[in-house]
Design a protein around this motif. Structure first.
Motif, mmCIF file in Angstrom:
data_model
loop_
_atom_site.group_PDB
_atom_site.id
_atom_site.type_symbol
_atom_site.label_atom_id
_atom_site.label_comp_id
_atom_site.label_asym_id
_atom_site.label_seq_id
_atom_site.Cartn_x
_atom_site.Cartn_y
_atom_site.Cartn_z
ATOM 1 N N UNK A 144 0.806 -1.143 -0.135
ATOM 2 C CA UNK A 144 -0.109 -0.153 0.046
ATOM 3 C C UNK A 144 0.926 1.280 0.115
ATOM 4 N N UNK A 145 2.030 1.106 0.367
ATOM 5 C CA UNK A 145 3.034 2.560 0.535
ATOM 6 C C UNK A 145 3.763 2.742 -0.701
ATOM 7 N N UNK A 146 3.636 1.751 -1.626
ATOM 8 C CA UNK A 146 4.708 2.004 -2.855
ATOM 9 C C UNK A 146 4.386 3.038 -3.634
ATOM 10 N N UNK A 147 3.117 3.408 -4.169
ATOM 11 C CA UNK A 147 2.724 4.018 -5.183
ATOM 12 C C UNK A 147 3.238 5.629 -4.682
ATOM 13 N N UNK A 148 2.696 6.085 -3.266
ATOM 14 C CA UNK A 148 2.965 7.178 -2.709
ATOM 15 C C UNK A 148 4.301 7.357 -2.150
ATOM 16 N N UNK A 149 4.880 6.329 -1.903
ATOM 17 C CA UNK A 149 6.473 6.684 -1.622
ATOM 18 C C UNK A 149 7.395 6.821 -3.007
ATOM 19 N N UNK A 150 7.211 6.110 -3.911
ATOM 20 C CA UNK A 150 7.675 6.394 -5.106
ATOM 21 C C UNK A 150 7.311 7.464 -5.899
ATOM 22 N N UNK A 151 6.157 7.941 -5.739
ATOM 23 C CA UNK A 151 5.884 9.493 -6.354
ATOM 24 C C UNK A 151 6.589 10.321 -5.709
ATOM 25 N N UNK A 152 6.719 10.323 -4.559
ATOM 26 C CA UNK A 152 7.499 11.337 -3.913
ATOM 27 C C UNK A 152 8.892 11.367 -4.146
ATOM 28 N N UNK A 153 9.579 10.173 -4.047
ATOM 29 C CA UNK A 153 11.130 9.792 -4.133
ATOM 30 C C UNK A 153 11.465 10.453 -5.768
ATOM 31 N N UNK A 154 10.369 10.038 -6.775
ATOM 32 C CA UNK A 154 10.822 10.537 -8.209
ATOM 33 C C UNK A 154 10.741 11.984 -8.141
ATOM 34 N N UNK A 155 10.180 12.885 -7.431
ATOM 35 C CA UNK A 155 10.704 14.385 -7.582
ATOM 36 C C UNK A 155 11.970 14.634 -7.482
ATOM 37 N N UNK A 156 12.925 13.784 -6.673
ATOM 38 C CA UNK A 156 14.330 14.318 -6.349
ATOM 39 C C UNK A 156 15.159 12.999 -6.973
ATOM 40 N N UNK A 157 14.789 12.127 -7.237
ATOM 41 C CA UNK A 157 15.617 11.058 -7.594
ATOM 42 C C UNK A 157 15.146 10.035 -8.758
ATOM 43 N N UNK A 158 16.193 9.425 -9.501
ATOM 44 C CA UNK A 158 15.813 8.642 -10.569
ATOM 45 C C UNK A 158 15.311 7.216 -9.737
ATOM 46 N N UNK A 159 14.290 6.847 -10.173
ATOM 47 C CA UNK A 159 13.561 5.503 -9.621
ATOM 48 C C UNK A 159 13.490 4.332 -10.573
ATOM 49 N N UNK A 160 13.871 3.204 -10.380
ATOM 50 C CA UNK A 160 13.684 2.170 -11.462
ATOM 51 C C UNK A 160 14.053 1.006 -10.654
ATOM 52 N N UNK A 161 13.350 0.051 -11.200
ATOM 53 C CA UNK A 161 13.325 -1.347 -10.904
ATOM 54 C C UNK A 161 14.718 -2.048 -11.188
ATOM 55 N N UNK A 162 15.216 -2.950 -10.185
ATOM 56 C CA UNK A 162 16.381 -3.481 -10.496
ATOM 57 C C UNK A 162 16.015 -4.959 -10.235
ATOM 58 N N UNK A 163 15.389 -5.452 -10.645
ATOM 59 C CA UNK A 163 14.551 -6.711 -10.800
ATOM 60 C C UNK A 163 15.156 -7.731 -11.598
ATOM 61 N N UNK A 164 14.878 -9.224 -11.099
ATOM 62 C CA UNK A 164 15.130 -10.132 -11.969
ATOM 63 C C UNK A 164 14.033 -10.399 -13.138
ATOM 64 N N UNK A 165 12.989 -9.933 -12.819
ATOM 65 C CA UNK A 165 11.798 -9.766 -13.929
ATOM 66 C C UNK A 165 12.299 -9.186 -15.035
ATOM 67 N N UNK A 166 11.660 -9.631 -16.352
ATOM 68 C CA UNK A 166 11.937 -9.000 -17.608
ATOM 69 C C UNK A 166 11.323 -7.694 -17.931
#
Lengths: 237, 237
Positions: free
Chosen positions: A106-128
């Motif tokens: 539940x906290x993911x979209x709100x947290x990432x939306x805030x982080x994105x304002x100042x930082x590059x955000x990207x998955x570093x996943x084993x998923x394709x």
């Protein structure tokens, strides 16, 4: 810090509930209602590390996760005594893409939306890439880019999964922070010089979870969830 | 159609004005005010195709565009008689990342924001991932993923630049639409089975532009700009 790169399965999304939800629908349609969908989710997931290990060890060329998941699905169903040859191939393909339709915590979209304002955000996943793109679009996860195994051609925790990502971002390794709910992922990232942030996900493996409940090293950041992570690293007004 | 993949230099961003702006600042700081910054932008850009051709032909392994741009910058300045060895390396590095700070054409962000509601949108550029991410963050371009040469390890118009992208997206090739202001890019994409959309950018090369003013084949879509593209492909209310 310039970029936050996230483990996804377990850290960003609740794979166990999502896979169980889609498996339950599949089992009821195909008269397999005796199989516990949560157990099945764990059983399918158990085949994930050995499948990637074949690629990591060089026994097999790098193969994207959708393909490994599809192979593992057949094995997992077979282990439950299901005669996979009797099942509709399209339905199996559809169940395989359940990994594209997992819900974030539940906290993911709100947290990432805030982080994105100042930082590059990207998955570093084993998923394709397609898996990550489809997941993000369905759940409105606002990634700046899709990084991870298909881009680096290396599965975590192999060092190139981290070092190539840093090189691709064109940043000093300390300016890239790996965020994960798994101490082992952070350990490997730290060995490659990245910064590290631990976010516990105590329900990833269900109510009986015994692993990764606490940080096991002095990670650079320890946050309760992604909103807390944003609180910790965003400039104060 | 499920995904729109975009050429970037010329189609999404106005590279000529952006490079000229940063070059003008550089030239004035280093006493090189005699060099016309628009001519210089074109001269630097002229070295782009031959540098990629070395990678396409196999003479050189795939090398990300930031590195090719940096080599070409030294050559371009040398061609103007500049003694590059006398210049500050950091200032040259900074000028090299002018490609990360190009402005989109005025219709881009609004058109892409609308397209993103129904389609996957991604750059299919010869630019590398960091270049595309930095450009997008600065200009608020809402990509779903960063695709392109660094992901496919192939420079357009080589066929793998298109076919690997389609495979990565996990879509039938017809469901992926290449969008470009360059007929040659669309020609190569069509040869690989992709759908095609032409958006003219008659000022890419300045007021005297003579090329790519009109579609030269019967592309699947011809749009005046990205807002018009969204009008053509989004479901009507």
């Amino acid at each position: 810090m310039k970029a936050f790169c996230f483990d996804v399965f377990g850290t960003v999304v609740d794979w166990r509930s999502g896979i169980a939800r889609e498996a339950a629908g599949f089992f009821s349609r195909y008269g397999l209602a005796g199989i516990d969908p949560y157990e099945f989710a764990a059983a399918w997931r158990t085949l994930y590390q050995p499948a990637m290990e074949a690629c990591r060890s060089g026994k097999r060329p790098f193969t994207r996760l959708d393909i490994l998941h599809r192979e593992n699905l057949v094995v997992a169903l077979g282990n439950y005594g299901v005669d996979v040859a009797q099942l509709d191939t399209n339905a199996l393909d559809q169940l395989n893409t359940a990994w594209h339709r997992l819900d974030p915590w539940p906290d993911v979209v709100s947290g990432l939306t805030r982080l994105k304002q100042h930082y590059i955000i990207a998955p570093a996943s084993n998923g394709n890439i397609a898996l990550m793109v489809n997941m993000a679009k369905r759940a409105h996860v606002p990634w700046d880019a899709i990084l991870g195994a298909e881009v680096t051609q290396a599965y975590k925790p192999s060092p190139p999964a981290y070092t190539r990502m840093v090189e691709i971002l064109g940043l000093p390794s300390k300016d890239v922070c790996m965020v994960a709910a798994h101490n082992s992922d952070l350990h490997a990232a730290r060995e490659c010089g990245l910064s590290t942030a631990f976010v516990a996900r105590p329900k990833e493996h269900g109510p009986q979870q015994a692993s990764d409940l606490e940080p096991t090293e002095d990670w650079d950041i320890v946050a309760r969830d992604f909103d807390h992570l944003a609180d910790l690293v965003l400039p104060k007004n």
